[in-house]
Scaffold this motif. Structure first.
Motif, PDB file in Angstrom:
ATOM      1  N   LYS A   8       0.845  -1.218   0.000  1.00 16.01           N
ATOM      2  CA  LYS A   8       0.000   0.000   0.000  1.00 16.01           C
ATOM      3  C   LYS A   8       0.873   1.258   0.000  1.00 16.01           C
ATOM      4  N   ASP A   9       1.929   1.236   0.846  1.00 16.34           N
ATOM      5  CA  ASP A   9       2.832   2.406   0.867  1.00 16.34           C
ATOM      6  C   ASP A   9       3.486   2.593  -0.487  1.00 16.34           C
ATOM      7  N   TYR A  10       3.920   1.522  -1.097  1.00 14.57           N
ATOM      8  CA  TYR A  10       4.560   1.588  -2.408  1.00 14.57           C
ATOM      9  C   TYR A  10       3.584   2.132  -3.441  1.00 14.57           C
ATOM     10  N   ASP A  11       2.377   1.543  -3.479  1.00 10.61           N
ATOM     11  CA  ASP A  11       1.395   1.995  -4.471  1.00 10.61           C
ATOM     12  C   ASP A  11       1.042   3.472  -4.255  1.00 10.61           C
ATOM     13  N   GLN A  12       0.963   3.910  -2.993  1.00 13.35           N
ATOM     14  CA  GLN A  12       0.600   5.309  -2.684  1.00 13.35           C
ATOM     15  C   GLN A  12       1.709   6.245  -3.140  1.00 13.35           C
ATOM     16  N   LYS A  13       2.990   5.874  -2.808  1.00 12.75           N
ATOM     17  CA  LYS A  13       4.105   6.723  -3.223  1.00 12.75           C
ATOM     18  C   LYS A  13       4.169   6.789  -4.733  1.00 12.75           C
ATOM     19  N   LEU A  14       3.987   5.692  -5.402  1.00 11.86           N
ATOM     20  CA  LEU A  14       4.052   5.674  -6.854  1.00 11.86           C
ATOM     21  C   LEU A  14       2.914   6.481  -7.454  1.00 11.86           C
ATOM     22  N   SER A  15       1.738   6.378  -6.823  1.00 11.20           N
ATOM     23  CA  SER A  15       0.583   7.141  -7.331  1.00 11.20           C
ATOM     24  C   SER A  15       0.795   8.641  -7.125  1.00 11.20           C
ATOM     25  N   ASP A  16       1.341   8.998  -5.934  1.00 11.94           N
ATOM     26  CA  ASP A  16       1.565  10.431  -5.658  1.00 11.94           C
ATOM     27  C   ASP A  16       2.596  10.987  -6.620  1.00 11.94           C
ATOM     28  N   LEU A  17       3.673  10.294  -6.873  1.00 13.66           N
ATOM     29  CA  LEU A  17       4.707  10.780  -7.770  1.00 13.66           C
ATOM     30  C   LEU A  17       4.156  10.852  -9.176  1.00 13.66           C
ATOM     31  N   LYS A  18       3.370   9.855  -9.582  1.00 13.56           N
ATOM     32  CA  LYS A  18       2.826   9.879 -10.943  1.00 13.56           C
ATOM     33  C   LYS A  18       1.883  11.069 -11.097  1.00 13.56           C
ATOM     34  N   THR A  19       1.161  11.435 -10.070  1.00  9.19           N
ATOM     35  CA  THR A  19       0.236  12.580 -10.144  1.00  9.19           C
ATOM     36  C   THR A  19       1.022  13.841 -10.371  1.00  9.19           C
ATOM     37  N   LYS A  20       2.113  14.009  -9.606  1.00  6.54           N
ATOM     38  CA  LYS A  20       2.934  15.199  -9.769  1.00  6.54           C
ATOM     39  C   LYS A  20       3.548  15.235 -11.158  1.00  6.54           C
ATOM     40  N   ILE A  21       3.984  14.079 -11.607  1.00  6.94           N
ATOM     41  CA  ILE A  21       4.594  14.034 -12.933  1.00  6.94           C
ATOM     42  C   ILE A  21       3.547  14.388 -13.979  1.00  6.94           C
ATOM     43  N   ASP A  22       2.368  13.811 -13.815  1.00  7.30           N
ATOM     44  CA  ASP A  22       1.313  14.100 -14.799  1.00  7.30           C
ATOM     45  C   ASP A  22       0.914  15.566 -14.753  1.00  7.30           C
ATOM     46  N   LEU A  65      11.188  12.577 -10.254  1.00  9.78           N
ATOM     47  CA  LEU A  65      11.135  11.714 -11.440  1.00  9.78           C
ATOM     48  C   LEU A  65      12.045  10.509 -11.259  1.00  9.78           C
ATOM     49  N   GLU A  66      13.214  10.731 -10.702  1.00 11.42           N
ATOM     50  CA  GLU A  66      14.129   9.623 -10.463  1.00 11.42           C
ATOM     51  C   GLU A  66      13.552   8.654  -9.431  1.00 11.42           C
ATOM     52  N   ASP A  67      12.901   9.209  -8.391  1.00 11.70           N
ATOM     53  CA  ASP A  67      12.272   8.340  -7.389  1.00 11.70           C
ATOM     54  C   ASP A  67      11.177   7.483  -8.017  1.00 11.70           C
ATOM     55  N   TYR A  68      10.415   8.164  -8.933  1.00  7.53           N
ATOM     56  CA  TYR A  68       9.332   7.422  -9.583  1.00  7.53           C
ATOM     57  C   TYR A  68       9.907   6.276 -10.396  1.00  7.53           C
ATOM     58  N   ARG A  69      10.970   6.587 -11.180  1.00  4.65           N
ATOM     59  CA  ARG A  69      11.575   5.560 -12.010  1.00  4.65           C
ATOM     60  C   ARG A  69      12.157   4.444 -11.121  1.00  4.65           C
ATOM     61  N   TYR A  70      12.798   4.847 -10.062  1.00  8.43           N
ATOM     62  CA  TYR A  70      13.397   3.839  -9.170  1.00  8.43           C
ATOM     63  C   TYR A  70      12.316   2.951  -8.571  1.00  8.43           C
ATOM     64  N   LEU A  71      11.218   3.589  -8.081  1.00  5.16           N
ATOM     65  CA  LEU A  71      10.134   2.813  -7.484  1.00  5.16           C
ATOM     66  C   LEU A  71       9.485   1.919  -8.526  1.00  5.16           C
ATOM     67  N   LEU A  72       9.363   2.459  -9.720  1.00  2.00           N
ATOM     68  CA  LEU A  72       8.731   1.666 -10.756  1.00  2.00           C
ATOM     69  C   LEU A  72       9.580   0.451 -11.097  1.00  2.00           C
ATOM     70  N   ASN A  73      10.897   0.686 -11.107  1.00  2.00           N
ATOM     71  CA  ASN A  73      11.779  -0.436 -11.444  1.00  2.00           C
ATOM     72  C   ASN A  73      12.091  -1.337 -10.234  1.00  2.00           C
ATOM     73  N   ASN A  74      11.831  -0.862  -9.090  1.00  2.00           N
ATOM     74  CA  ASN A  74      12.157  -1.664  -7.879  1.00  2.00           C
ATOM     75  C   ASN A  74      10.938  -1.771  -6.969  1.00  2.00           C
ATOM     76  N   PRO A  75       9.932  -2.449  -7.446  1.00  2.35           N
ATOM     77  CA  PRO A  75       8.766  -2.642  -6.585  1.00  2.35           C
ATOM     78  C   PRO A  75       9.169  -3.495  -5.365  1.00  2.35           C
ATOM     79  N   PRO A  76       8.474  -3.433  -4.267  1.00  6.56           N
ATOM     80  CA  PRO A  76       8.808  -4.261  -3.076  1.00  6.56           C
ATOM     81  C   PRO A  76       8.580  -5.777  -3.369  1.00  6.56           C
TER      82      PRO A  76
END
Length: 539
Positions: free
Chosen positions: A215-229, A238-249
């Motif tokens: 849930k924390d991962y999905d929330q962080k990824l969703s929040d970053l994607k919102t800002k990016i969008d 952007l780097e955090d988003y890419r890192y999270l996207l490439n390194n899911p838990p």
């Protein structure tokens, strides 16, 4: 010519008349005889049943034998100086028969004493050996049941020890198997616990992943994607988003539990488990050794028990018989032996010398057989009776003994219980008849006739034996009863050669036909009495 013919005719007529007269006479005579036969019955000789005594006797023959014999032995070593009788001579009681020459007796008697002593020791040794052997046999026979009992107990003990050892081995195997089973149960329980713990840990991690981490991962990824969008995201975001996207838990992984880590090794238990039975083995070895010893003892005792302990041999018995004649002398000193020698040998009773081993002038040694004396006062006749008479002869019955032209009284004093076949195979019973009134005319060994008074019936109905018939069903007689011949079955008792006792079937005065001749039962007859005397005793 006519005269000759006439004369011949007259002659023929006279002969014819004569024949007719003779025939008439014969017819008259026959008629007269037939007339007499019709009036008078034929007569038969009869004997009336009388009263008398009947003695049944049994005859036998045998030889005269002495009932008292003694063999005399020399009491000393010496020479026979005088001998007044020889075989066959009669001697009176107290008569001096042998006198000894006692020169050099002292030295010779010393040697004889030593010889007698040696003989006594031989017999004593044989007796002791026989007694010892018999005692050993008795002891062995007595010990056998005890040894057999001990062997049985020892075998039971060994069987018990074997069972204990087997039980110990079985218990050891059972305990080892129980240990294996317990270890396997414990290992399975540990394995099951490890599996349960792994499942629990995995479930906990999965819940943490699903409820928190994901849930924390999905929330962080969703929040970053919102800002990016929205175009407001910083370069770092952007780097955090890419890192999270490439390194899911990473999702939690269930821990695998290896069964081999919980397996139980049976290398030390899978083979044969040996229990410590050394103490039991030692006991069994001792018991087996004891059993072997007992079995050896039993075999030895049985061998002893089966030994022949018949005792003295015939030679030893004969030697004992000779030595027994010296038993009265063994305790006497030399002077007493000399006295015995001076007395000589005297007849102890009246009799006849039946056997002489020495003669006058012979040299004899102590214990040497001299002669045998047989009494002529205590004598008997040893006879045999046939199988038909043995049951009639009893001890105590009186008898008459005929010896030559003399007769003696006798008494049956012995009846043998064993029948001995004679040379023809006929069994005979031996009978000894004591001569009650012997005299100087008695000769030992001669044949004598014996008449034994077996049984007697006094004052009884009697008949001559010749008028009694014997059939398949018993004895019978023919009597004249009311002028008719009648058959009578009778029971007989004591029988002699001439008379027989009538126990039943006839009474005194009954008329018994002596000879039936051509008569038959039922014929009419006239009794013609034959006079007889009552018989007292006959063979």
């Amino acid at each position: 010519m006519k005269k000759g013919i006439t004369k011949s005719k007259n002659m023929i007529m006279l002969i014819t008349i004569g024949v007719i007269v003779l025939a008439i006479g014969l017819i008259a005579l026959i008629g007269s005889m037939n007339s007499k036969g019709k009036d008078t019955a034929p007569s038969v000789e009869v004997v009336s049943v009388g009263t008398g005594n009947v003695t049944q006797e049994v005859d036998a023959t045998g030889n005269v034998e002495s009932e008292q014999k003694k063999t005399f032995y020399s009491p000393v070593n010496g020479t026979i100086q005088t001998m007044t009788a020889e075989a066959g001579d009669s001697v009176d009681a107290g008569k001096n028969i042998i006198g000894f020459n006692l020169e050099n007796l002292e030295a010779e008697n010393q040697e004889a004493q030593l010889t007698a002593k040696s003989g006594e020791l031989d017999i004593k040794d044989a007796q002791e050996q026989a007694s010892t052997a018999a005692n050993k046999v008795a002891e062995a026979q007595a010990a056998i049941p005890g040894l057999e009992s001990q062997i049985e107990e020892k075998q039971n003990q060994i069987n018990s020890l074997r069972q204990q050892i087997a039980d110990a081995q079985t218990n050891a195997q059972n305990e080892a198997q129980a240990q294996i089973e317990q270890a396997q149960a414990d290992a399975k329980a540990a394995y099951d616990a490890a599996v349960a713990a792994a499942d629990q840990e995995y479930q906990k991690a999965l819940d943490e992943y699903n409820n928190v981490t994901k849930k924390d991962y999905d929330q962080k990824l969703s929040d970053l994607k919102t800002k990016i969008d929205s175009g407001t995201a910083a370069e770092s975001e952007l780097e955090d988003y890419r890192y999270l996207l490439n390194n899911p838990p990473a999702e939690p992984v269930k821990k695998e539990v290896n069964p081999a880590d919980y397996s139980v090794s049976t290398d030390g238990l899978s083979g044969t488990v040996t229990a410590d039975t050394s103490d039991l083995q030692a006991q069994m070895e001792t018991a087996s050794s004891d059993l072997a010893q007992l079995q050896s003892d039993l075999a030895s005792k049985k061998a002893i028990a089966e030994n022949d302990t018949a005792g003295l041999t015939d030679a030893a018995k004969e030697k004992m018989a000779i030595t027994s004649n010296l038993s009265e002398l063994k305790s006497k000193n030399l002077q007493e032996l000399l006295e015995e020698g001076r007395k000589g040998i005297q007849a102890e009773f009246k009799g006849v010398i039946s056997d002489a081993k020495v003669t006058q002038g012979a040299t004899v040694t102590q214990g040497m057989e001299l002669f045998t004396l047989q009494s002529t006062q205590d004598v008997c006749v040893k006879a045999n009776v046939s199988k038909y008479d043995f049951d009639k002869v009893k001890e105590g019955q009186k008898a008459e003994i005929t010896l030559g032209d003399k007769k003696y009284k006798g008494t049956v004093d012995k009846v043998s219980k064993i029948a001995i076949p004679n040379e023809k195979g006929t069994p005979l019973i031996g009978v000894s008849v004591h001569i009650d009134n012997p005299d100087d005319d008695i000769f030992i060994g001669v044949e004598a006739k014996v008449t034994i008074q077996a049984s007697e019936a006094k004052n009884v109905p009697v008949l001559p034996v010749e008028v009694v018939n014997i059939g398949k069903e018993g004895s019978f007689c023919y009597v004249v009863n009311n002028g008719k011949i009648e058959k009578k079955d009778i029971e007989t008792g004591v029988t002699s050669d001439s008379m027989v006792e009538v126990k039943s079937g006839l009474k005194k005065g009954d008329q018994v036909i002596k000879d039936m001749g051509n008569y038959s039962e039922g014929d009419s007859v006239t009794a013609k009495e034959t006079k007889t005397e009552d018989s007292k005793a006959s063979k």
